[in-house]
Design a protein around this motif. Sequence first.
Motif, PDB file in Angstrom:
ATOM      1  N   ALA A 156      -1.848   6.644  11.132  1.00 23.19           N
ATOM      2  CA  ALA A 156      -2.242   6.936   9.752  1.00 23.19           C
ATOM      3  C   ALA A 156      -1.017   7.125   8.866  1.00 23.19           C
ATOM      4  O   ALA A 156      -1.005   6.700   7.696  1.00 23.19           O
ATOM      5  CB  ALA A 156      -3.118   8.187   9.718  1.00 23.19           C
ATOM      6  N   GLY A 157       0.039   7.733   9.414  1.00 24.03           N
ATOM      7  CA  GLY A 157       1.272   7.914   8.657  1.00 24.03           C
ATOM      8  C   GLY A 157       1.928   6.578   8.339  1.00 24.03           C
ATOM      9  O   GLY A 157       2.424   6.361   7.219  1.00 24.03           O
ATOM     10  N   PHE A 158       1.912   5.674   9.296  1.00 28.03           N
ATOM     11  CA  PHE A 158       2.477   4.347   9.056  1.00 28.03           C
ATOM     12  C   PHE A 158       1.647   3.572   8.031  1.00 28.03           C
ATOM     13  O   PHE A 158       2.203   2.804   7.234  1.00 28.03           O
ATOM     14  CB  PHE A 158       2.566   3.559  10.364  1.00 28.03           C
ATOM     15  N   VAL A 159       0.338   3.759   8.064  1.00 30.49           N
ATOM     16  CA  VAL A 159      -0.526   3.106   7.069  1.00 30.49           C
ATOM     17  C   VAL A 159      -0.126   3.548   5.663  1.00 30.49           C
ATOM     18  O   VAL A 159      -0.009   2.731   4.745  1.00 30.49           O
ATOM     19  CB  VAL A 159      -2.011   3.417   7.350  1.00 30.49           C
ATOM     20  N   ARG A 160       0.097   4.846   5.487  1.00 27.05           N
ATOM     21  CA  ARG A 160       0.524   5.347   4.178  1.00 27.05           C
ATOM     22  C   ARG A 160       1.884   4.764   3.789  1.00 27.05           C
ATOM     23  O   ARG A 160       2.093   4.353   2.644  1.00 27.05           O
ATOM     24  CB  ARG A 160       0.590   6.878   4.195  1.00 27.05           C
ATOM     25  N   LEU A 161       2.803   4.738   4.747  1.00 25.86           N
ATOM     26  CA  LEU A 161       4.143   4.213   4.491  1.00 25.86           C
ATOM     27  C   LEU A 161       4.074   2.756   4.044  1.00 25.86           C
ATOM     28  O   LEU A 161       4.698   2.357   3.049  1.00 25.86           O
ATOM     29  CB  LEU A 161       4.985   4.343   5.755  1.00 25.86           C
ATOM     30  N   LEU A 162       3.317   1.947   4.784  1.00 27.09           N
ATOM     31  CA  LEU A 162       3.222   0.528   4.463  1.00 27.09           C
ATOM     32  C   LEU A 162       2.542   0.311   3.122  1.00 27.09           C
ATOM     33  O   LEU A 162       2.933  -0.570   2.343  1.00 27.09           O
ATOM     34  CB  LEU A 162       2.469  -0.208   5.574  1.00 27.09           C
ATOM     35  N   GLY A 163       1.527   1.125   2.842  1.00 24.55           N
ATOM     36  CA  GLY A 163       0.843   1.013   1.557  1.00 24.55           C
ATOM     37  C   GLY A 163       1.770   1.310   0.396  1.00 24.55           C
ATOM     38  O   GLY A 163       1.772   0.603  -0.616  1.00 24.55           O
ATOM     39  N   GLU A 164       2.570   2.357   0.535  1.00 26.91           N
ATOM     40  CA  GLU A 164       3.519   2.718  -0.515  1.00 26.91           C
ATOM     41  C   GLU A 164       4.595   1.641  -0.705  1.00 26.91           C
ATOM     42  O   GLU A 164       5.090   1.436  -1.817  1.00 26.91           O
ATOM     43  CB  GLU A 164       4.179   4.058  -0.185  1.00 26.91           C
TER      44      GLU A 164
END
Length: 256
Positions: free
Chosen positions: A193-201
């Motif tokens: 989930a943290g990587f999803v946020r990172l990639l989205g940003e």
Amino acid sequence: MENRTGIVFNIQKFSLHDGPGIRTVVFLKGCPLRCKWCANPESQSPAPCQLENGITLAKDRQEMTVEEAAKICLQDRDFYEESGGGVTLSGGEVLAQPDFAAGLLTKLGVRRIHTAVETTGYAPPEVFDRVADRTNLLLFDIKHWDPDQHRAGTGVDNRLILDNLARAIAGGKEVLPRLPVIPGYNDSLEDAAGFVRLLGEAGADRVQLLPFHQFGENKYTLLSREYAYRDVPALHEEELASFRQVFLDAGIDAFF
């Protein structure tokens, strides 16, 4: 003026895993990160020879000019054309030798050879951009979404890395984020989930998952160095189904 020499520790032909098609991979020495799971520990030192504890690994090719490296890469031009392949610069960290990397990429680009750069993105923006502007594809490794955990696992903060990633994507460069999935370090669903946020940003909509392997373990023995992941089982794709699904549910194309 771009440096015409660099320290190369291996040139691997007929690679199928470092960009599209059949590729030649040029491995450059020197890396500012100290990832505890590093599969190429001999690449970390920028010195021409790996002399830790008196050991020199056989693949260390030493100093090489841009012209010498390009000549070897161009030997397989027919294979590149038939397969849609080309040349990938890897390491170590390519950005640790920006003059040589930029020179080699420029020379190959003039010959219309597709190029890729495998990088951690850890370099000042002007260094990153100089190399990134000369390649067709950035294979951009991301290690952790959390700054503290990133520092614990690699020895450096991730802010500079993420800034370069976002700027490259915003600038229209072809970027493939790649995520080495390491047991007990970044393989939880919370991490996904943290990587999803990172990639989205960063503006990324795809990521390649690279399951942990033990291919580099024997090198630590040869170098008489402690390996933090000794005897840790390798990860397999089927074990990461739930991890991958977190990305897919968020609309990010996660693949192996």
